[in-house]
Design a protein around this motif. Structure first.
Motif, PDB file in Angstrom:
ATOM      1  N   TRP A 128      24.044  19.979  52.377  1.00  0.00           N
ATOM      2  CA  TRP A 128      24.677  21.055  53.141  1.00  0.00           C
ATOM      3  C   TRP A 128      25.884  21.581  52.385  1.00  0.00           C
ATOM      4  O   TRP A 128      26.715  20.811  51.917  1.00  0.00           O
ATOM      5  CB  TRP A 128      25.118  20.546  54.507  1.00  0.00           C
ATOM      6  N   VAL A 163      17.236  23.191  63.837  1.00  0.00           N
ATOM      7  CA  VAL A 163      17.695  22.928  62.468  1.00  0.00           C
ATOM      8  C   VAL A 163      17.958  21.437  62.280  1.00  0.00           C
ATOM      9  O   VAL A 163      17.620  20.855  61.233  1.00  0.00           O
ATOM     10  CB  VAL A 163      18.962  23.757  62.155  1.00  0.00           C
ATOM     11  N   SER A 215      15.696  19.045  59.619  1.00  0.00           N
ATOM     12  CA  SER A 215      16.449  18.403  58.541  1.00  0.00           C
ATOM     13  C   SER A 215      16.456  16.887  58.677  1.00  0.00           C
ATOM     14  O   SER A 215      17.182  16.198  57.943  1.00  0.00           O
ATOM     15  CB  SER A 215      17.888  18.933  58.503  1.00  0.00           C
ATOM     16  N   GLY A 234      26.405  19.585  57.887  1.00  0.00           N
ATOM     17  CA  GLY A 234      25.181  19.557  58.669  1.00  0.00           C
ATOM     18  C   GLY A 234      25.323  18.953  60.040  1.00  0.00           C
ATOM     19  O   GLY A 234      24.306  18.637  60.682  1.00  0.00           O
ATOM     20  N   HIS A 284      14.737  32.245  55.258  1.00  0.00           N
ATOM     21  CA  HIS A 284      14.610  30.824  54.926  1.00  0.00           C
ATOM     22  C   HIS A 284      13.161  30.382  54.739  1.00  0.00           C
ATOM     23  O   HIS A 284      12.919  29.252  54.295  1.00  0.00           O
ATOM     24  CB  HIS A 284      15.265  29.966  56.016  1.00  0.00           C
ATOM     25  N   LEU A 317      16.649  24.267  54.442  1.00  0.00           N
ATOM     26  CA  LEU A 317      17.230  23.643  55.638  1.00  0.00           C
ATOM     27  C   LEU A 317      16.545  22.335  56.011  1.00  0.00           C
ATOM     28  O   LEU A 317      16.880  21.735  57.043  1.00  0.00           O
ATOM     29  CB  LEU A 317      17.136  24.612  56.826  1.00  0.00           C
ATOM     30  N   ILE A 372      26.841  23.494  62.059  1.00  0.00           N
ATOM     31  CA  ILE A 372      25.618  24.307  62.093  1.00  0.00           C
ATOM     32  C   ILE A 372      25.751  25.430  63.119  1.00  0.00           C
ATOM     33  O   ILE A 372      25.371  26.575  62.866  1.00  0.00           O
ATOM     34  CB  ILE A 372      24.386  23.431  62.406  1.00  0.00           C
TER      35      ILE A 372
END
Length: 293
Positions: free
Chosen positions: A246, A198, A202, A250, A226, A241, A255
């Motif tokens: 966020w 993630v 991001s 984040g 997602h 994501l 997370i």
């Protein structure tokens, strides 16, 4: 019987009262006639006012007050004015229900009415979570941007306001995120790898090897909501994501906590408290905050 001796001040020629302090005599100076005239006029006016208007409270142990000959009442005047205001607003309020956003925006009077009422309703009902200006906070979306979990069109906003998110309403929006760690769906090490994935998608610094392992875990456990590209799915309330926006944070710890325990924020269904007209006005206001689509 001796006659009172009248004394006069040598400098002003004014008669004194006979009172003296430390050698200083008090002058018996009469009040100016204009001042006395105003004074007596005020007394007369007070008597007339008390006779005509509500003015004198009841004695102890009694209720009420003198009503006055004219029977004037500010309370009654305000009640009449409020009835007239509600009557005038009722026409515009009804026009909001069922109207499309373009129809509302094309009518300046209706748009002003909806924005003004929506702002008042927002302050009374929404600001406690989303902030006075709709700027949001941790766990409460910012309504000024164009990042919408459930959609930011006028109709989407009205749907969310009416039925809420995970609320006690049959038509409420529902999107549950699994608690992958708490419910032992994934092992701790797998969650760590997923966190790195993630972070990577991001645009943040991540452990490349762990992120690669996490990519496989994402495809098996997260992509169904997602999306394969992690861009999110509004129908399920699954956020994008791949950006830096966020709702809860984040960073690595946040997370990981999100994946471990899941997320499921609640929003009440306002149809239990607000009328259709009020929800429409509130939807117009939220849409106009800056992030409406």
């Amino acid at each position: 019987m001796s006659k009172h001796k009248r004394n006069f001040d040598e400098i002003t020629g004014t008669e004194t009262t006979g009172h003296e302090w430390d050698g200083i005599d008090e002058l018996d100076t009469p009040m100016p006639r204009w001042w006395l005239g105003i004074f007596y006029a005020c007394i007369l006016w007070a008597g007339i006012y008390a006779f005509l208007m509500p003015a004198i409270p009841a004695l102890p142990g009694m209720e009420g007050y003198t009503k006055g000959k004219l029977g004037f009442s500010d309370r009654a005047r305000v009640a009449v004015a409020m009835d007239e205001l509600h009557a005038s607003r009722a026409v515009q309020a009804k026009a909001l229900v069922g109207a499309k956003l373009k129809e509302i925006q094309s009518n300046p009077d209706l748009m002003r009415f909806a924005t003004a009422q929506g702002k008042s309703l927002f302050g009374d009902n929404c600001a406690i979570c989303h902030g006075e200006g709709g700027q949001g906070s941790e766990g409460y979306p910012n309504l000024n941007d164009d990042i919408w979990i459930w959609g930011g069109s006028y109709e989407d906003i009205k749907q969310t306001l009416t039925h809420g998110i995970r609320a006690d309403d049959d038509d409420s929006r529902i999107g549950d995120m699994l608690a992958f760690g708490r419910d032992e769906i994934l092992a701790s090490a797998e969650i760590d790898d997923l966190v790195q994935h993630v972070l990577n998608i991001s645009g943040q610094t991540a452990d490349v090897s762990a992120a690669l392992r996490g990519a496989s875990l994402f495809a098996d456990n997260c992509a169904s909501c997602h999306g394969d590209n992690a861009k999110g799915t509004r129908e399920l309330g699954a956020p994008d994501l791949t950006d830096q926006n966020w709702l809860y944070g984040g960073d690595v710890l946040t997370i990981r906590n999100t994946i471990f325990n899941g997320r499921g924020g609640l929003m009440p269904n306002w149809n239990a408290r607000l009328t259709d007209e009020q929800i429409a006005a509130l939807s117009v206001y939220v849409h106009a905050l800056g992030g409406g689509e």
